[in-house]
Design a protein around this motif. Structure first.
Motif, PDB file in Angstrom:
ATOM      1  N   GLN A  53       0.822  -1.214   0.000  1.00  0.00           N
ATOM      2  CA  GLN A  53       0.000   0.000   0.000  1.00  0.00           C
ATOM      3  C   GLN A  53       0.854   1.263   0.000  1.00  0.00           C
ATOM      4  N   THR A  54       2.002   1.161  -0.705  1.00  0.00           N
ATOM      5  CA  THR A  54       2.893   2.314  -0.859  1.00  0.00           C
ATOM      6  C   THR A  54       3.416   2.330  -2.294  1.00  0.00           C
ATOM      7  N   ALA A  55       3.600   3.517  -2.823  1.00  0.00           N
ATOM      8  CA  ALA A  55       4.176   3.671  -4.159  1.00  0.00           C
ATOM      9  C   ALA A  55       5.424   4.548  -4.071  1.00  0.00           C
TER      10      ALA A  55
ATOM     11  N   GLY B  33      16.854  13.916 -11.878  1.00  0.00           N
ATOM     12  CA  GLY B  33      15.911  14.953 -11.474  1.00  0.00           C
ATOM     13  C   GLY B  33      14.595  14.955 -12.217  1.00  0.00           C
ATOM     14  N   LYS B  34      14.429  14.040 -13.168  1.00  0.00           N
ATOM     15  CA  LYS B  34      13.197  13.973 -13.936  1.00  0.00           C
ATOM     16  C   LYS B  34      12.456  12.695 -13.581  1.00  0.00           C
ATOM     17  N   TYR B  35      11.110  12.803 -13.582  1.00  0.00           N
ATOM     18  CA  TYR B  35      10.288  11.644 -13.251  1.00  0.00           C
ATOM     19  C   TYR B  35      10.593  10.517 -14.216  1.00  0.00           C
ATOM     20  N   ALA B  36      10.835   9.321 -13.664  1.00  0.00           N
ATOM     21  CA  ALA B  36      11.157   8.173 -14.501  1.00  0.00           C
ATOM     22  C   ALA B  36      10.056   7.117 -14.446  1.00  0.00           C
ATOM     23  N   SER B  37       9.663   6.752 -13.236  1.00  0.00           N
ATOM     24  CA  SER B  37       8.658   5.690 -13.122  1.00  0.00           C
ATOM     25  C   SER B  37       8.092   5.674 -11.716  1.00  0.00           C
ATOM     26  N   THR B  38       7.031   4.873 -11.561  1.00  0.00           N
ATOM     27  CA  THR B  38       6.403   4.651 -10.256  1.00  0.00           C
ATOM     28  C   THR B  38       6.509   3.162  -9.949  1.00  0.00           C
ATOM     29  N   ARG B  39       7.039   2.846  -8.791  1.00  0.00           N
ATOM     30  CA  ARG B  39       7.226   1.452  -8.420  1.00  0.00           C
ATOM     31  C   ARG B  39       6.257   1.112  -7.287  1.00  0.00           C
TER      32      ARG B  39
ATOM     33  N   GLY C  32      10.601   9.956  -3.621  1.00  0.00           N
ATOM     34  CA  GLY C  32       9.678   9.966  -2.483  1.00  0.00           C
ATOM     35  C   GLY C  32       8.736   8.789  -2.546  1.00  0.00           C
ATOM     36  N   LYS C  33       7.994   8.610  -1.484  1.00  0.00           N
ATOM     37  CA  LYS C  33       7.014   7.537  -1.429  1.00  0.00           C
ATOM     38  C   LYS C  33       5.641   8.112  -1.093  1.00  0.00           C
ATOM     39  N   VAL C  34       4.627   7.509  -1.696  1.00  0.00           N
ATOM     40  CA  VAL C  34       3.245   7.982  -1.532  1.00  0.00           C
ATOM     41  C   VAL C  34       2.446   6.891  -0.825  1.00  0.00           C
ATOM     42  N   ASN C  35       1.728   7.294   0.210  1.00  0.00           N
ATOM     43  CA  ASN C  35       0.893   6.364   0.981  1.00  0.00           C
ATOM     44  C   ASN C  35      -0.415   6.123   0.227  1.00  0.00           C
ATOM     45  N   LEU C  36      -0.725   4.856  -0.053  1.00  0.00           N
ATOM     46  CA  LEU C  36      -1.956   4.513  -0.768  1.00  0.00           C
ATOM     47  C   LEU C  36      -3.081   4.073   0.163  1.00  0.00           C
ATOM     48  N   LYS C  37      -2.849   4.099   1.450  1.00  0.00           N
ATOM     49  CA  LYS C  37      -3.891   3.716   2.403  1.00  0.00           C
ATOM     50  C   LYS C  37      -4.945   4.815   2.522  1.00  0.00           C
TER      51      LYS C  37
ATOM     52  N   GLU D 105      -3.259   4.771  -9.827  1.00  0.00           N
ATOM     53  CA  GLU D 105      -2.936   5.160 -11.190  1.00  0.00           C
ATOM     54  C   GLU D 105      -2.654   6.653 -11.329  1.00  0.00           C
ATOM     55  N   LYS D 106      -2.823   7.403 -10.249  1.00  0.00           N
ATOM     56  CA  LYS D 106      -2.570   8.844 -10.295  1.00  0.00           C
ATOM     57  C   LYS D 106      -1.549   9.278  -9.241  1.00  0.00           C
ATOM     58  N   VAL D 107      -0.568   8.419  -9.005  1.00  0.00           N
ATOM     59  CA  VAL D 107       0.475   8.758  -8.039  1.00  0.00           C
ATOM     60  C   VAL D 107       1.280   9.967  -8.509  1.00  0.00           C
ATOM     61  N   TYR D 108       1.513  10.045  -9.817  1.00  0.00           N
ATOM     62  CA  TYR D 108       2.282  11.178 -10.367  1.00  0.00           C
ATOM     63  C   TYR D 108       1.607  12.506 -10.020  1.00  0.00           C
ATOM     64  N   GLU D 109       0.272  12.611 -10.255  1.00  0.00           N
ATOM     65  CA  GLU D 109      -0.441  13.855  -9.969  1.00  0.00           C
ATOM     66  C   GLU D 109      -0.411  14.177  -8.475  1.00  0.00           C
ATOM     67  N   ALA D 110      -0.590  13.149  -7.636  1.00  0.00           N
ATOM     68  CA  ALA D 110      -0.617  13.384  -6.197  1.00  0.00           C
ATOM     69  C   ALA D 110       0.740  13.832  -5.673  1.00  0.00           C
TER      70      ALA D 110
END
Length: 325
Positions: free
Chosen positions: A26-28, A35-41, A57-62, A93-98
């Motif tokens: 539950q983390t991305a 320095g440029k966005y490459a991917s989301t894991r 950085g990491k994004v909480n999906l909970k 699917e919208k981790v980049y925007e968040a």
């Protein structure tokens, strides 16, 4: 082996190991390359290019919850505090925007909640705020979904968990509620009292009716017994007057015996002599005789009056015929 080679081997091992990393459930993880966005894991063991790629950085999906306390005014000018709980999460699917479009999501959500609540509550009176808190929560959720969906956030639910008016208003509301309940209690007590009075009156009326019926039945049976007693005495040669005297004397002594049997009785029977019954009977007989004589005299007088009236009518008719001739 030279020290230089050893350093190279250690450095190579370090670089090789640094190319592996793990992501929790539950983390991305957001990977940047130079320095440029490459991917989301997503969760699990991941690989990145050493030195070139880095974890930005990491994004909480909970599902997360944000509690917002707002003070506003109602339509009837009462200040009230509302606690709004917002449940939200980041869409996978919208981790980049968040991650890149919104830096402080909690502040953004708080601002929208303030805006909606302060637009809806002033339209309602205090009582309506309590009754329509679900409508306010729905309005907050709708506004947040429209605003936050562009940033990759999904609003799961909004709840108004507390409505706290000013302390003086709460005291006034409690007094009103207490007075209303006292009024209702008084109405119920009055109704209960009325029911008790009506029931008591009905019971007394029924008791009087039954008592009167019992007295009537008692007197009827006494009269029937007296008639039977007189008939029995007449058969053995005792006339009606003597039989009545005997019955009165017998009842007199029976009454005295019943009074004497009750030790707590304070009843005094006057006159209290054997001759009193005979005197009472003689008085009754004399009264009946006088009443019969008066009745016969009235009947005789009425009969004579009718005869005289008839004679006058006959003679009057004869005189009228003579005058006509």
């Amino acid at each position: 082996m030279s020290p230089f080679v050893i350093v190279l081997l250690v450095l190579g091992l370090f670089i090789f190991l640094s190319s592996f990393f793990t992501v929790k459930q539950q983390t991305a993880a957001v990977i940047e390359r130079f320095g440029k966005y490459a991917s989301t894991r997503t969760s699990g063991l991941q690989l990145k290019v050493p030195v070139v790629d880095r974890i930005a950085g990491k994004v909480n999906l909970k599902i997360q919850q944000l509690d917002v306390i707002i003070e506003t005014k109602t339509k009837d000018n009462v200040f009230v505090k509302l606690k709004v709980s917002v449940q939200f999460k980041v869409l996978q699917e919208k981790v980049y925007e968040a991650f890149y479009k919104l830096e402080y999501p909690h502040d953004q959500i708080t601002s929208y909640v303030f805006d909606v609540v302060r637009a809806e509550v002033p339209k309602l009176k205090l009582d309506d705020v309590f009754e329509r808190k679900d409508d306010i929560a729905i309005a907050v959720k709708r506004e947040l979904n429209e605003a936050m969906s562009a940033y990759g956030y999904d609003i799961i639910n909004t709840l108004i968990t507390d409505i706290d008016p000013d302390i003086q208003v709460k005291n006034a509301m409690n007094r009103i509620n207490a007075a209303d309940r006292e009024k209702t209690a008084a109405e119920y007590e009055a109704e209960a009292g009325r029911i008790r009075i009506v029931a008591k009156a009905k019971a007394e009326a029924e008791s009087k009716r039954l008592q009167g019926q019992g007295i009537a039945d008692q007197r009827r049976e006494i009269a029937r017994g007296l008639v039977e007693s007189v008939d029995v005495l007449n058969r053995v040669g005792i006339n009606s007057q003597e039989a009545s005297a005997l019955i009165v004397v017998t009842q007199h002594y029976d009454t005295l015996q019943a009074i004497g049997a009750d030790a707590n009785s304070n009843l005094i029977l006057l006159p209290n002599s054997p001759q009193a019954g005979s005197e009472m009977l003689n008085n009754m007989v004399a009264s009946f005789t006088a009443s019969n004589q008066v009745g016969e005299a009235m009947k005789k007088a009425n009969s004579n009056k009718r005869v005289e009236t008839g004679k006058k009518d006959i003679f009057g008719g004869i005189e009228e015929n003579k005058n006509d001739e």
